[in-house]
Scaffold this motif. Structure first.
Motif, PDB file in Angstrom:
ATOM      1  N   TRP A  93       1.688   2.368  -3.608  1.00 10.60           N
ATOM      2  CA  TRP A  93       0.650   2.449  -4.631  1.00 10.60           C
ATOM      3  C   TRP A  93       0.825   3.733  -5.452  1.00 10.60           C
ATOM      4  O   TRP A  93       0.872   4.844  -4.910  1.00 10.60           O
ATOM      5  CB  TRP A  93      -0.726   2.455  -3.989  1.00 10.60           C
ATOM      6  CG  TRP A  93      -1.195   1.094  -3.561  1.00 10.60           C
ATOM      7  CD1 TRP A  93      -0.543  -0.086  -3.678  1.00 10.60           C
ATOM      8  CD2 TRP A  93      -2.445   0.799  -2.924  1.00 10.60           C
ATOM      9  NE1 TRP A  93      -1.287  -1.102  -3.158  1.00 10.60           N
ATOM     10  CE2 TRP A  93      -2.466  -0.599  -2.695  1.00 10.60           C
ATOM     11  CE3 TRP A  93      -3.541   1.563  -2.530  1.00 10.60           C
ATOM     12  CZ2 TRP A  93      -3.531  -1.236  -2.082  1.00 10.60           C
ATOM     13  CZ3 TRP A  93      -4.610   0.927  -1.925  1.00 10.60           C
ATOM     14  CH2 TRP A  93      -4.609  -0.457  -1.704  1.00 10.60           C
ATOM     15  N   ARG A 145       0.809  -1.216   0.000  1.00  7.67           N
ATOM     16  CA  ARG A 145       0.000   0.000   0.000  1.00  7.67           C
ATOM     17  C   ARG A 145       0.846   1.272   0.000  1.00  7.67           C
ATOM     18  O   ARG A 145       0.503   2.257  -0.659  1.00  7.67           O
ATOM     19  CB  ARG A 145      -0.919  -0.001   1.224  1.00  7.67           C
ATOM     20  CG  ARG A 145      -1.817   1.216   1.346  1.00  7.67           C
ATOM     21  CD  ARG A 145      -2.582   1.151   2.651  1.00  7.67           C
ATOM     22  NE  ARG A 145      -3.487   0.011   2.658  1.00  7.67           N
ATOM     23  CZ  ARG A 145      -4.743   0.078   2.252  1.00  7.67           C
ATOM     24  NH1 ARG A 145      -5.252   1.216   1.810  1.00  7.67           N
ATOM     25  NH2 ARG A 145      -5.515  -0.991   2.299  1.00  7.67           N
ATOM     26  N   THR A 164      -6.719   7.793  -6.632  1.00  7.62           N
ATOM     27  CA  THR A 164      -6.923   9.240  -6.495  1.00  7.62           C
ATOM     28  C   THR A 164      -5.645  10.055  -6.745  1.00  7.62           C
ATOM     29  O   THR A 164      -5.707  11.121  -7.354  1.00  7.62           O
ATOM     30  CB  THR A 164      -7.485   9.571  -5.098  1.00  7.62           C
ATOM     31  OG1 THR A 164      -6.689   8.907  -4.104  1.00  7.62           O
ATOM     32  CG2 THR A 164      -8.922   9.129  -4.981  1.00  7.62           C
ATOM     33  N   ALA A 165      -4.501   9.584  -6.264  1.00 13.28           N
ATOM     34  CA  ALA A 165      -3.260  10.335  -6.455  1.00 13.28           C
ATOM     35  C   ALA A 165      -2.902  10.426  -7.933  1.00 13.28           C
ATOM     36  O   ALA A 165      -2.487  11.489  -8.423  1.00 13.28           O
ATOM     37  CB  ALA A 165      -2.114   9.688  -5.674  1.00 13.28           C
ATOM     38  N   GLU A 195     -10.968   0.653  -3.244  1.00 16.47           N
ATOM     39  CA  GLU A 195     -10.337   1.624  -2.355  1.00 16.47           C
ATOM     40  C   GLU A 195      -9.924   2.834  -3.194  1.00 16.47           C
ATOM     41  O   GLU A 195      -9.148   2.708  -4.134  1.00 16.47           O
ATOM     42  CB  GLU A 195      -9.122   1.026  -1.661  1.00 16.47           C
ATOM     43  CG  GLU A 195      -9.461  -0.080  -0.682  1.00 16.47           C
ATOM     44  CD  GLU A 195      -8.264  -0.482   0.150  1.00 16.47           C
ATOM     45  OE1 GLU A 195      -7.672   0.400   0.816  1.00 16.47           O
ATOM     46  OE2 GLU A 195      -7.909  -1.660   0.103  1.00 16.47           O
ATOM     47  N   ARG A 196     -10.428   4.004  -2.837  1.00 10.21           N
ATOM     48  CA  ARG A 196     -10.153   5.204  -3.629  1.00 10.21           C
ATOM     49  C   ARG A 196      -8.666   5.560  -3.639  1.00 10.21           C
ATOM     50  O   ARG A 196      -8.171   6.151  -4.603  1.00 10.21           O
ATOM     51  CB  ARG A 196     -10.966   6.384  -3.093  1.00 10.21           C
ATOM     52  CG  ARG A 196     -12.466   6.246  -3.296  1.00 10.21           C
ATOM     53  CD  ARG A 196     -13.203   7.517  -2.900  1.00 10.21           C
ATOM     54  NE  ARG A 196     -12.770   8.671  -3.677  1.00 10.21           N
ATOM     55  CZ  ARG A 196     -13.206   8.968  -4.897  1.00 10.21           C
ATOM     56  NH1 ARG A 196     -14.108   8.190  -5.479  1.00 10.21           N
ATOM     57  NH2 ARG A 196     -12.763  10.042  -5.532  1.00 10.21           N
ATOM     58  N   SER A 197      -7.950   5.169  -2.591  1.00 12.71           N
ATOM     59  CA  SER A 197      -6.515   5.463  -2.563  1.00 12.71           C
ATOM     60  C   SER A 197      -5.771   4.713  -3.655  1.00 12.71           C
ATOM     61  O   SER A 197      -4.613   5.011  -3.921  1.00 12.71           O
ATOM     62  CB  SER A 197      -5.930   5.101  -1.197  1.00 12.71           C
ATOM     63  OG  SER A 197      -6.236   3.759  -0.856  1.00 12.71           O
ATOM     64  N   ARG A 198      -6.433   3.754  -4.292  1.00 15.55           N
ATOM     65  CA  ARG A 198      -5.807   3.043  -5.396  1.00 15.55           C
ATOM     66  C   ARG A 198      -5.597   3.950  -6.600  1.00 15.55           C
ATOM     67  O   ARG A 198      -4.682   3.738  -7.386  1.00 15.55           O
ATOM     68  CB  ARG A 198      -6.681   1.834  -5.768  1.00 15.55           C
ATOM     69  CG  ARG A 198      -6.317   1.100  -7.024  1.00 15.55           C
ATOM     70  CD  ARG A 198      -4.954   0.497  -6.993  1.00 15.55           C
ATOM     71  NE  ARG A 198      -4.784  -0.528  -5.993  1.00 15.55           N
ATOM     72  CZ  ARG A 198      -3.644  -1.147  -5.756  1.00 15.55           C
ATOM     73  NH1 ARG A 198      -2.556  -0.807  -6.423  1.00 15.55           N
ATOM     74  NH2 ARG A 198      -3.553  -2.074  -4.823  1.00 15.55           N
TER      75      ARG A 198
END
Length: 276
Positions: free
Chosen positions: A171, A168, A201-202, A196-199
């Protein structure tokens, strides 16, 4: 009054399942004895469970730490079981957390070793036709993936679905770095990949173009139209694994680029899919 079955007479499958869940055999016997008796002293548990007296104290201490029983301090301590419906889910969540932390620690260790250990010298100075390279193992494949992304200059096209190689903490780091240096990044995700939005968003914030497709034929990465990486399925189970192949021959990279372009055309913008 009929004699109740002791823990030593309990179905072996039940004790084996508790051991598989992470308890020792003495702990499993002690816990099932407490469930049967309701409340008991250490001596009573040792006698009914068939656990040696010197070892039952350690078993009960660990059961209390792990949430399987409570202890009432009195002149003689007595132990009361926590219902299995409460104790087991909590313990299994704890075990899952331990496994996740251990896996992340292994990933960090592997990355450290890859940086510290010297690379083997080429066995021969003769030129080789390095058109395809097989990669085995999570750490080696993850390292090759980041290196390939790091070599991208103009375009980076990816098809993503679970399972994911990187921990994680890493990512999208390489993908975001590529987007920020001007590489045109396009990614097609499956619904499972964006739970999971953190997958994503960046990467989305860095300017990556993201789309969604219900199902995809494979995990794929193509950089600059000259180098590709595919994730290979287990030939027996058909499940997606961590074995991958890096491909550099233009006769093979070209069709893979066409495959991505087809999937990209048929995919929908991520915002539309996420809103459904």
């Amino acid at each position: 009054m009929p004699r109740a079955a002791s823990s030593t007479e309990l179905a072996p499958a039940a004790l084996a399942a508790l051991v598989e869940a992470g308890l020792t055999l003495n702990e499993a016997r002690s816990y099932t004895t407490l469930l049967r008796l309701g409340s008991a002293t250490a001596a009573e548990v040792a006698r009914a469970a068939g656990v040696p007296r010197p070892k039952v104290y350690e078993a009960l201490r660990l059961l209390e730490q792990r949430g399987f029983c409570t202890v009432a301090a009195d002149r003689v301590a007595s132990y009361r079981p926590v219902p299995a419906g409460v104790a087991l889910p909590g313990w299994l969540r704890h075990r899952e957390q331990e496994r996740r932390l251990a896996a992340e620690a292994d990933e960090r260790l592997a990355e450290t070793l890859l940086r510290l250990l010297p690379h083997a010298e080429e066995a021969s100075a003769a030129p080789t036709l390095d058109f395809m390279e097989a990669l085995f193992g999570r750490a080696r494949t993850s390292d090759a993936l980041e290196q390939l992304i790091g070599r991208s200059e103009r375009s980076l096209d990816m098809i993503q679905q679970p399972p994911f190689l990187q921990p994680r903490s890493r990512w999208n780091l390489a993908e975001v770095a590529a987007a920020r240096r001007g590489v045109h990044v396009r990614v097609v995700y499956t619904p499972e990949a964006i739970r999971e939005r953190s997958r994503f968003t960046a990467l989305q914030a860095a300017g990556g173009e993201l789309r969604l497709r219900e199902s995809v034929p494979m995990k794929l990465l193509v950089r600059d139209g000259v180098e590709a990486m595919i994730s290979l399925r287990d030939p027996l189970t058909g499940q997606q694994g961590v074995t991958s192949a890096v491909i550099r021959h233009p006769d093979l990279v070209g069709p893979l680029q066409l495959l991505f372009d087809r999937e990209w055309k048929d995919a929908i913008p991520l915002e539309e899919g996420a809103g459904e």
